[in-house]
Design a protein around this motif. Structure first.
Motif, PDB file in Angstrom:
ATOM      1  N   GLY A 131      -7.404 -11.475  -7.544  1.00 37.87           N
ATOM      2  CA  GLY A 131      -6.144 -10.693  -6.670  1.00 37.87           C
ATOM      3  C   GLY A 131      -6.255  -9.403  -6.903  1.00 37.87           C
ATOM      4  O   GLY A 131      -7.031  -8.846  -7.622  1.00 37.87           O
ATOM      5  N   THR A 132      -5.787  -8.680  -5.854  1.00 36.57           N
ATOM      6  CA  THR A 132      -5.659  -7.142  -6.048  1.00 36.57           C
ATOM      7  C   THR A 132      -4.207  -6.776  -5.848  1.00 36.57           C
ATOM      8  O   THR A 132      -3.462  -7.403  -5.140  1.00 36.57           O
ATOM      9  CB  THR A 132      -6.571  -6.498  -4.970  1.00 36.57           C
ATOM     10  N   CYS A 133      -3.721  -5.927  -6.598  1.00 37.60           N
ATOM     11  CA  CYS A 133      -2.442  -5.251  -6.458  1.00 37.60           C
ATOM     12  C   CYS A 133      -2.369  -4.033  -6.219  1.00 37.60           C
ATOM     13  O   CYS A 133      -3.398  -3.150  -6.312  1.00 37.60           O
ATOM     14  CB  CYS A 133      -1.685  -5.248  -8.011  1.00 37.60           C
ATOM     15  N   SER A 134      -1.509  -3.374  -5.295  1.00 36.30           N
ATOM     16  CA  SER A 134      -1.380  -2.152  -4.841  1.00 36.30           C
ATOM     17  C   SER A 134       0.198  -1.623  -4.865  1.00 36.30           C
ATOM     18  O   SER A 134       1.033  -2.377  -4.508  1.00 36.30           O
ATOM     19  CB  SER A 134      -1.605  -2.277  -3.113  1.00 36.30           C
ATOM     20  N   ILE A 135       0.147  -0.576  -5.376  1.00 39.56           N
ATOM     21  CA  ILE A 135       1.551   0.068  -5.543  1.00 39.56           C
ATOM     22  C   ILE A 135       1.560   1.439  -4.854  1.00 39.56           C
ATOM     23  O   ILE A 135       0.582   2.198  -4.958  1.00 39.56           O
ATOM     24  CB  ILE A 135       1.644   0.426  -7.034  1.00 39.56           C
ATOM     25  N   ASN A 177      13.328  11.256  -0.714  1.00 37.49           N
ATOM     26  CA  ASN A 177      13.929  12.094   0.507  1.00 37.49           C
ATOM     27  C   ASN A 177      13.001  12.204   1.597  1.00 37.49           C
ATOM     28  O   ASN A 177      13.712  12.093   2.852  1.00 37.49           O
ATOM     29  CB  ASN A 177      14.545  13.221  -0.368  1.00 37.49           C
ATOM     30  N   THR A 178      11.742  12.408   1.544  1.00 38.53           N
ATOM     31  CA  THR A 178      10.839  12.967   2.615  1.00 38.53           C
ATOM     32  C   THR A 178      10.292  11.487   3.108  1.00 38.53           C
ATOM     33  O   THR A 178       9.838  11.572   4.242  1.00 38.53           O
ATOM     34  CB  THR A 178       9.805  13.714   2.303  1.00 38.53           C
ATOM     35  N   LYS A 179      10.310  10.460   2.470  1.00 39.39           N
ATOM     36  CA  LYS A 179       9.713   9.314   2.720  1.00 39.39           C
ATOM     37  C   LYS A 179       8.048   9.227   2.974  1.00 39.39           C
ATOM     38  O   LYS A 179       7.441   8.629   3.610  1.00 39.39           O
ATOM     39  CB  LYS A 179      10.185   8.565   4.002  1.00 39.39           C
ATOM     40  N   GLU A 180       7.425  10.377   2.301  1.00 36.56           N
ATOM     41  CA  GLU A 180       6.065  10.615   2.410  1.00 36.56           C
ATOM     42  C   GLU A 180       5.509   9.871   1.056  1.00 36.56           C
ATOM     43  O   GLU A 180       6.124   9.545   0.081  1.00 36.56           O
ATOM     44  CB  GLU A 180       5.677  11.886   2.259  1.00 36.56           C
ATOM     45  N   ILE A 181       4.275   9.436   1.333  1.00 38.92           N
ATOM     46  CA  ILE A 181       3.215   8.754  -0.002  1.00 38.92           C
ATOM     47  C   ILE A 181       3.136   9.867  -0.930  1.00 38.92           C
ATOM     48  O   ILE A 181       2.496  10.690  -0.525  1.00 38.92           O
ATOM     49  CB  ILE A 181       2.192   8.026   0.621  1.00 38.92           C
ATOM     50  N   VAL A 182       3.404   9.508  -2.320  1.00 36.14           N
ATOM     51  CA  VAL A 182       3.203  10.412  -3.049  1.00 36.14           C
ATOM     52  C   VAL A 182       1.710   9.851  -4.023  1.00 36.14           C
ATOM     53  O   VAL A 182       1.080  10.654  -4.312  1.00 36.14           O
ATOM     54  CB  VAL A 182       4.352  10.560  -3.911  1.00 36.14           C
ATOM     55  N   GLU A 183       1.849   8.714  -3.950  1.00 38.86           N
ATOM     56  CA  GLU A 183       0.685   7.916  -4.884  1.00 38.86           C
ATOM     57  C   GLU A 183       0.471   6.718  -4.511  1.00 38.86           C
ATOM     58  O   GLU A 183       1.472   6.125  -3.830  1.00 38.86           O
ATOM     59  CB  GLU A 183       1.055   8.152  -6.367  1.00 38.86           C
ATOM     60  N   GLN A 184      -0.681   6.224  -4.449  1.00 41.09           N
ATOM     61  CA  GLN A 184      -1.104   4.980  -4.159  1.00 41.09           C
ATOM     62  C   GLN A 184      -2.301   4.545  -5.167  1.00 41.09           C
ATOM     63  O   GLN A 184      -3.259   5.341  -5.126  1.00 41.09           O
ATOM     64  CB  GLN A 184      -1.747   4.648  -2.522  1.00 41.09           C
ATOM     65  N   VAL A 185      -2.133   3.450  -5.854  1.00 39.91           N
ATOM     66  CA  VAL A 185      -3.150   2.928  -6.718  1.00 39.91           C
ATOM     67  C   VAL A 185      -3.283   1.402  -6.621  1.00 39.91           C
ATOM     68  O   VAL A 185      -2.416   0.735  -6.091  1.00 39.91           O
ATOM     69  CB  VAL A 185      -2.859   3.080  -8.444  1.00 39.91           C
ATOM     70  N   ASP A 186      -4.428   0.930  -7.029  1.00 37.52           N
ATOM     71  CA  ASP A 186      -5.073  -0.488  -6.888  1.00 37.52           C
ATOM     72  C   ASP A 186      -5.459  -0.991  -7.934  1.00 37.52           C
ATOM     73  O   ASP A 186      -6.193  -0.041  -8.716  1.00 37.52           O
ATOM     74  CB  ASP A 186      -5.662  -0.709  -5.498  1.00 37.52           C
ATOM     75  N   TYR A 187      -5.623  -2.037  -8.233  1.00 39.06           N
ATOM     76  CA  TYR A 187      -6.367  -2.994  -9.345  1.00 39.06           C
ATOM     77  C   TYR A 187      -6.705  -4.376  -9.136  1.00 39.06           C
ATOM     78  O   TYR A 187      -5.689  -4.930  -8.494  1.00 39.06           O
ATOM     79  CB  TYR A 187      -5.479  -2.682 -10.705  1.00 39.06           C
ATOM     80  N   ARG A 229      10.422  -4.126  10.432  1.00 39.07           N
ATOM     81  CA  ARG A 229      11.468  -4.594   9.986  1.00 39.07           C
ATOM     82  C   ARG A 229      11.741  -4.636   8.485  1.00 39.07           C
ATOM     83  O   ARG A 229      12.718  -4.877   7.732  1.00 39.07           O
ATOM     84  CB  ARG A 229      11.841  -6.496  10.364  1.00 39.07           C
ATOM     85  N   LEU A 230      10.555  -4.315   7.910  1.00 37.01           N
ATOM     86  CA  LEU A 230      10.332  -4.286   6.352  1.00 37.01           C
ATOM     87  C   LEU A 230      10.658  -2.673   6.261  1.00 37.01           C
ATOM     88  O   LEU A 230      10.194  -1.823   6.842  1.00 37.01           O
ATOM     89  CB  LEU A 230       8.954  -4.632   5.966  1.00 37.01           C
ATOM     90  N   PRO A 231      11.050  -2.593   4.796  1.00 39.59           N
ATOM     91  CA  PRO A 231      10.986  -1.233   4.210  1.00 39.59           C
ATOM     92  C   PRO A 231       9.511  -0.602   4.069  1.00 39.59           C
ATOM     93  O   PRO A 231       8.730  -1.442   3.673  1.00 39.59           O
ATOM     94  CB  PRO A 231      11.790  -1.338   2.879  1.00 39.59           C
ATOM     95  N   ILE A 232       9.443   0.584   4.204  1.00 38.11           N
ATOM     96  CA  ILE A 232       7.968   1.081   4.013  1.00 38.11           C
ATOM     97  C   ILE A 232       7.343   0.947   2.704  1.00 38.11           C
ATOM     98  O   ILE A 232       6.223   0.946   2.778  1.00 38.11           O
ATOM     99  CB  ILE A 232       7.955   2.715   4.663  1.00 38.11           C
ATOM    100  N   THR A 233       8.254   0.835   1.899  1.00 40.44           N
ATOM    101  CA  THR A 233       7.803   0.736   0.580  1.00 40.44           C
ATOM    102  C   THR A 233       6.764  -0.619   0.209  1.00 40.44           C
ATOM    103  O   THR A 233       5.724  -0.418   0.047  1.00 40.44           O
ATOM    104  CB  THR A 233       8.956   0.541  -0.728  1.00 40.44           C
ATOM    105  N   THR A 234       7.520  -1.672   0.628  1.00 36.68           N
ATOM    106  CA  THR A 234       6.601  -2.977   0.430  1.00 36.68           C
ATOM    107  C   THR A 234       5.705  -2.952   1.662  1.00 36.68           C
ATOM    108  O   THR A 234       4.709  -3.751   1.799  1.00 36.68           O
ATOM    109  CB  THR A 234       7.649  -4.177   0.554  1.00 36.68           C
ATOM    110  N   ARG A 235       6.024  -2.538   2.937  1.00 36.26           N
ATOM    111  CA  ARG A 235       5.243  -2.741   4.096  1.00 36.26           C
ATOM    112  C   ARG A 235       4.072  -1.641   3.504  1.00 36.26           C
ATOM    113  O   ARG A 235       2.711  -2.510   4.094  1.00 36.26           O
ATOM    114  CB  ARG A 235       5.597  -2.168   5.438  1.00 36.26           C
ATOM    115  N   TYR A 236       4.047  -0.570   3.232  1.00 32.19           N
ATOM    116  CA  TYR A 236       2.726   0.083   2.855  1.00 32.19           C
ATOM    117  C   TYR A 236       2.075  -0.631   1.832  1.00 32.19           C
ATOM    118  O   TYR A 236       0.855  -0.659   1.784  1.00 32.19           O
ATOM    119  CB  TYR A 236       3.281   1.675   2.259  1.00 32.19           C
ATOM    120  N   ALA A 237       2.657  -1.091   0.773  1.00 27.75           N
ATOM    121  CA  ALA A 237       1.872  -1.780  -0.256  1.00 27.75           C
ATOM    122  C   ALA A 237       1.099  -3.141   0.448  1.00 27.75           C
ATOM    123  O   ALA A 237       0.006  -3.325  -0.016  1.00 27.75           O
ATOM    124  CB  ALA A 237       2.996  -2.223  -1.353  1.00 27.75           C
TER     125      ALA A 237
END
Length: 229
Positions: free
Chosen positions: A50-54, A60-70, A206-214
């Motif tokens: 399995g791989t997890c992405s956060i 406020n800006t809705k910009e990606i600040v950080e992305q990590v995977d394991y 239809r999904l929030p960008i938080t979980t959609r991007y993840a």
């Protein structure tokens, strides 16, 4: 073989369920960073991985600040109702890679909307020590109770009530799209969970960008690990 896990898993869920608090422990105006969490799986050489992405997003800006995977091997078998026990080890190892500190975590999955109110969003909250929200794309039917389809209007919703207990909410995030299913994880109320979900909805999903991007990140991570083009 799975039976040996179930008794222990139920005991843990019942223990944590007593500690769930469905009220806000924060002020919405003080939220700065919100993380989306998702996982993807595959089988190779008869072993499951399995791989997890956060993905951490500025509120406020809705910009990606950080992305990590394991990624790692999965050793806990799939058992319906106990998904958190498979996913949590990967999630916690991924969280350790974060340099930022999210104020809230949003999960691709359920929270309180679960047979024992212990979906991944709720279960994980006790280890993250942060408020959490569950965002599910499909409905988990409990005790043969169906959801009521909301009006075809952005923000329209119907509550999912089972035995006089509000488990979650069927939410229409945009017109002319299927609804999603929002539930509290922990330390947040359902209205605020709904408000935050709608805050991260953009016109192309239809999904929030938080979980959609993840979700997108997990597929990219899996391709990298497998060497796919």
């Amino acid at each position: 073989m799975k039976e040996k896990y179930i008794k222990k898993f139920v005991e843990k869920q019942d223990e944590l369920k007593k500690l769930v608090y469905l009220q806000n422990t924060f002020l919405v105006e003080e939220i700065k960073l919100v993380a989306g969490v998702d996982l993807a799986y595959w089988v190779k050489d008869k072993k499951e991985y399995g791989t997890c992405s956060i993905v951490v997003i500025d509120y406020n800006t809705k910009e990606i600040v950080e992305q990590v995977d394991y990624f790692d091997e999965i050793t806990v078998p799939y058992i319906s109702g106990f998904l958190a026990f498979r996913e949590l080890p990967l999630i916690l190892k991924t969280v350790k890679k974060l340099k930022t500190k999210p104020d809230i975590y949003m999960f691709d999955g359920n929270g309180y909307l679960h047979y024992r109110h212990m979906g991944i969003a709720t279960h994980a909250s006790f280890y993250l020590n942060k408020p959490t929200i569950g965002i599910a794309k499909s409905y988990l039917k409990i005790e043969n109770v169906d959801f009521i389809m909301p009006e075809n209007l952005k923000g329209a919703h119907t509550d999912i009530v089972i035995n006089n207990d509000v488990y979650g909410r069927c939410l229409r995030t945009r017109e002319n799209v299927k609804p999603i299913f929002v539930s509290c994880g922990n330390w947040i109320d359902l209205d605020t969970a709904t408000e935050l979900t709608l805050h991260f909805i953009e016109k192309d999903s239809r999904l929030p960008i938080t979980t959609r991007y993840a979700d997108l990140a997990t597929h990219q991570s899996r391709k990298r690990v497998l060497g796919d083009k």
